[in-house]
Design an enzyme around this catalytic site. Structure first.
Site, PDB file in Angstrom:
ATOM      1  N   TRP A 162     -62.851 -50.846  16.918  1.00 35.56           N
ATOM      2  CA  TRP A 162     -61.959 -49.975  17.692  1.00 35.56           C
ATOM      3  C   TRP A 162     -62.773 -48.857  18.338  1.00 35.56           C
ATOM      4  O   TRP A 162     -63.182 -47.910  17.659  1.00 35.56           O
ATOM      5  CB  TRP A 162     -60.880 -49.378  16.774  1.00 35.56           C
ATOM      6  CG  TRP A 162     -59.957 -50.451  16.258  1.00 35.56           C
ATOM      7  CD1 TRP A 162     -58.893 -50.977  16.918  1.00 35.56           C
ATOM      8  CD2 TRP A 162     -60.031 -51.131  15.006  1.00 35.56           C
ATOM      9  NE1 TRP A 162     -58.307 -51.951  16.155  1.00 35.56           N
ATOM     10  CE2 TRP A 162     -58.971 -52.069  14.978  1.00 35.56           C
ATOM     11  CE3 TRP A 162     -60.897 -51.066  13.906  1.00 35.56           C
ATOM     12  CZ2 TRP A 162     -58.758 -52.920  13.895  1.00 35.56           C
ATOM     13  CZ3 TRP A 162     -60.661 -51.906  12.837  1.00 35.56           C
ATOM     14  CH2 TRP A 162     -59.602 -52.821  12.832  1.00 35.56           C
ATOM     15  N   HIS A 177     -54.646 -48.283  17.519  1.00 32.71           N
ATOM     16  CA  HIS A 177     -53.702 -49.383  17.266  1.00 32.71           C
ATOM     17  C   HIS A 177     -52.447 -48.782  16.636  1.00 32.71           C
ATOM     18  O   HIS A 177     -52.427 -47.601  16.280  1.00 32.71           O
ATOM     19  CB  HIS A 177     -54.320 -50.467  16.380  1.00 32.71           C
ATOM     20  CG  HIS A 177     -54.980 -49.968  15.124  1.00 32.71           C
ATOM     21  ND1 HIS A 177     -55.467 -50.796  14.154  1.00 32.71           N
ATOM     22  CD2 HIS A 177     -55.217 -48.710  14.660  1.00 32.71           C
ATOM     23  CE1 HIS A 177     -55.975 -50.085  13.161  1.00 32.71           C
ATOM     24  NE2 HIS A 177     -55.843 -48.828  13.451  1.00 32.71           N
ATOM     25  N   ARG A 204     -58.094 -47.059  23.771  1.00 28.52           N
ATOM     26  CA  ARG A 204     -59.446 -47.424  23.323  1.00 28.52           C
ATOM     27  C   ARG A 204     -60.445 -47.126  24.430  1.00 28.52           C
ATOM     28  O   ARG A 204     -60.148 -47.323  25.607  1.00 28.52           O
ATOM     29  CB  ARG A 204     -59.515 -48.919  22.968  1.00 28.52           C
ATOM     30  CG  ARG A 204     -58.745 -49.228  21.708  1.00 28.52           C
ATOM     31  CD  ARG A 204     -58.950 -50.652  21.238  1.00 28.52           C
ATOM     32  NE  ARG A 204     -57.892 -50.995  20.289  1.00 28.52           N
ATOM     33  CZ  ARG A 204     -57.732 -52.183  19.751  1.00 28.52           C
ATOM     34  NH1 ARG A 204     -58.559 -53.166  20.047  1.00 28.52           N
ATOM     35  NH2 ARG A 204     -56.738 -52.400  18.908  1.00 28.52           N
ATOM     36  N   GLN A 218     -48.902 -51.762  21.862  1.00 28.19           N
ATOM     37  CA  GLN A 218     -48.911 -52.736  20.777  1.00 28.19           C
ATOM     38  C   GLN A 218     -47.544 -52.715  20.117  1.00 28.19           C
ATOM     39  O   GLN A 218     -46.823 -51.720  20.200  1.00 28.19           O
ATOM     40  CB  GLN A 218     -49.966 -52.387  19.714  1.00 28.19           C
ATOM     41  CG  GLN A 218     -51.363 -52.818  20.086  1.00 28.19           C
ATOM     42  CD  GLN A 218     -52.338 -52.741  18.919  1.00 28.19           C
ATOM     43  OE1 GLN A 218     -52.042 -52.169  17.866  1.00 28.19           O
ATOM     44  NE2 GLN A 218     -53.511 -53.302  19.113  1.00 28.19           N
ATOM     45  N   VAL A 261     -55.779 -56.025   5.861  1.00 29.60           N
ATOM     46  CA  VAL A 261     -55.006 -57.182   5.376  1.00 29.60           C
ATOM     47  C   VAL A 261     -55.918 -58.116   4.574  1.00 29.60           C
ATOM     48  O   VAL A 261     -57.131 -58.160   4.782  1.00 29.60           O
ATOM     49  CB  VAL A 261     -54.352 -57.986   6.539  1.00 29.60           C
ATOM     50  CG1 VAL A 261     -53.167 -57.255   7.116  1.00 29.60           C
ATOM     51  CG2 VAL A 261     -55.373 -58.333   7.610  1.00 29.60           C
ATOM     52  N   ALA A 315     -48.059 -57.907   7.621  1.00 26.53           N
ATOM     53  CA  ALA A 315     -48.130 -57.087   8.833  1.00 26.53           C
ATOM     54  C   ALA A 315     -48.698 -57.929   9.962  1.00 26.53           C
ATOM     55  O   ALA A 315     -49.406 -58.911   9.717  1.00 26.53           O
ATOM     56  CB  ALA A 315     -49.008 -55.863   8.600  1.00 26.53           C
TER      57      ALA A 315
END
Ligand code: FA5
Length: 347
Positions: A162, A177, A204, A218, A261, A315
């Protein structure tokens, strides 16, 4: 002829002339000129009144009375002529400005929703039908929420994923994000179960090209509760893809890495330009990537206030501009925020 008869005749002449002239007048301006000439201070009629005291006594009553009658008659005729002229002007105006109510009206320019807003609302609708609510979180975020609490400590190499806009205030960033919204939602609702979509603008420090902007939307998806499994994630995303891209569209989830995640993946849909055969749009792969996803990492669950031994969650994060591009065959993402109405008017 006596002096008196002379004056009376003079008055009758005057009346005839004035009335003849009055009938031929047809404008307000001419009327006013006429009034000044025949009834004004220096008019011949007024002169008669002025001269009256000098006239012999015996003729004064008759001449005076006659002059008064002439004055009254001229005033009455002036009023009625004036009314006629005003009426005629009004009629003419009504004729000239008559409106043709059968002509098509002029349509006033009308604004419309930005195409991303339209697609965002469709995404909300699809997820709302599956029980997800919209939860908004700030675009200016703390470094802690944007990275650290998402299991990306300072100096972790994953931060390179990122490219971040930092601002002068230390510890504050423009969110890269929508994932920091996960922390905010969890901290607000723990230990209750959660089903939310987190939409909004992200930023970004990108080298822009046809598919990369430095500002883009997003939509994050988050579900937390007891016994939530990868099968729930897969089923939810599969259902979304069917509703968004049309029934029967093929999807797949590939393994991928995101620090927040475990396990993580990316979902592709079959390229609907070539039907999976391979074309320039899908870079000959037959598949188009639409989102990142996975099971919420135990560290992130704990940071959000949930015991990972008891709770689990899934997610996902998708880019609505990219979804819109695929849907409408838009070849350059930079069109979205360039504010060119020629582009925006097409949708
Ligand atoms: C993420 O940002 C993760 N937060 C997504 C996620 C959420 C993964 C939850 C797992 C669980 P990524 O960097 O791949 O992932 O961005 C997600 C989507 O945002 C991309 O698929 C793309 O559609 C969109 N996107 C990313 N960068 C840009 C960009 N520069 N311009 C336009 N869209 C972008």
């Amino acid at each position: 002829m006596s002096k008196k008869e002379n004056m009376i005749e003079e008055l009758e002449e005057l009346q005839k002339r004035a009335e003849a002239e009055l009938v031929s007048l047809n404008s307000e301006a001419n009327l006013q000129r006429w009034k000044t000439a025949y009834l004004g201070h220096s008019s011949a009629l007024m002169q008669v009144f002025k001269r009256l005291p000098e006239a012999p006594l015996e003729m004064r009553p008759e001449v005076g009375q006659h002059a008064n009658q002439v004055k009254a008659a001229l005033e009455t005729h002036f009023e009625s002529r004036s009314m006629e002229i005003r009426q005629a002007a009004l009629q003419q105006n009504l004729q000239q400005e008559k409106q043709d109510v059968t002509l098509p009206g002029r349509v006033p320019p009308c604004g419309r929703l930005h195409i991303t807003t339209v697609v965002l609302r469709e995404i909300y609708r699809i997820f709302a039908e599956m029980g997800f609510q919209v939860y908004r979180s700030p675009e200016v975020e703390s470094d802690v929420n944007n990275f650290e609490l998402l299991n990306i400590p300072a100096h972790h190499p994953a931060r390179d994923l990122w490219d971040t806009f930092f601002i002068k205030t230390e510890g504050v960033v423009l969110r890269t994000h929508t994932s920091p919204g996960q922390i905010r939602a969890m901290r607000e609702f723990a230990p209750e179960p959660i089903r939310v979509v987190l939409p909004g603008m992200c930023y970004r420090y990108e080298q822009t090209d046809a598919s990369h902007e430095f500002q883009f939307n997003q939509v994050e998806l988050l579900a937390v509760g007891k016994r939530i499994t990868f099968a729930n994630l897969k089923g939810t995303l599969e259902e979304f893809a069917q509703r968004m891209y049309g029934e029967g569209v093929r999807t797949r989830i590939r393994p991928s890495y995101f620090p927040f995640v475990e396990p993580g993946g990316e979902m592709d849909v079959e390229c609907f330009v070539c039907g999976g055969k391979g074309c320039p749009v899908c870079k000959r792969r037959g598949w188009l990537e639409i989102l990142g996803c996975g099971m919420v990492h135990p560290v992130v669950l704990r940071n959000g206030g949930y015991d990972p031994e008891v709770y689990s969650g899934f997610a996902a994060g998708m880019g609505p501009e990219r979804i819109t591009m695929l849907r409408y065959r838009i070849d350059d993402i930079r069109n979205f925020w360039a504010n060119d109405v020629r582009f925006l008017e097409q949708f």
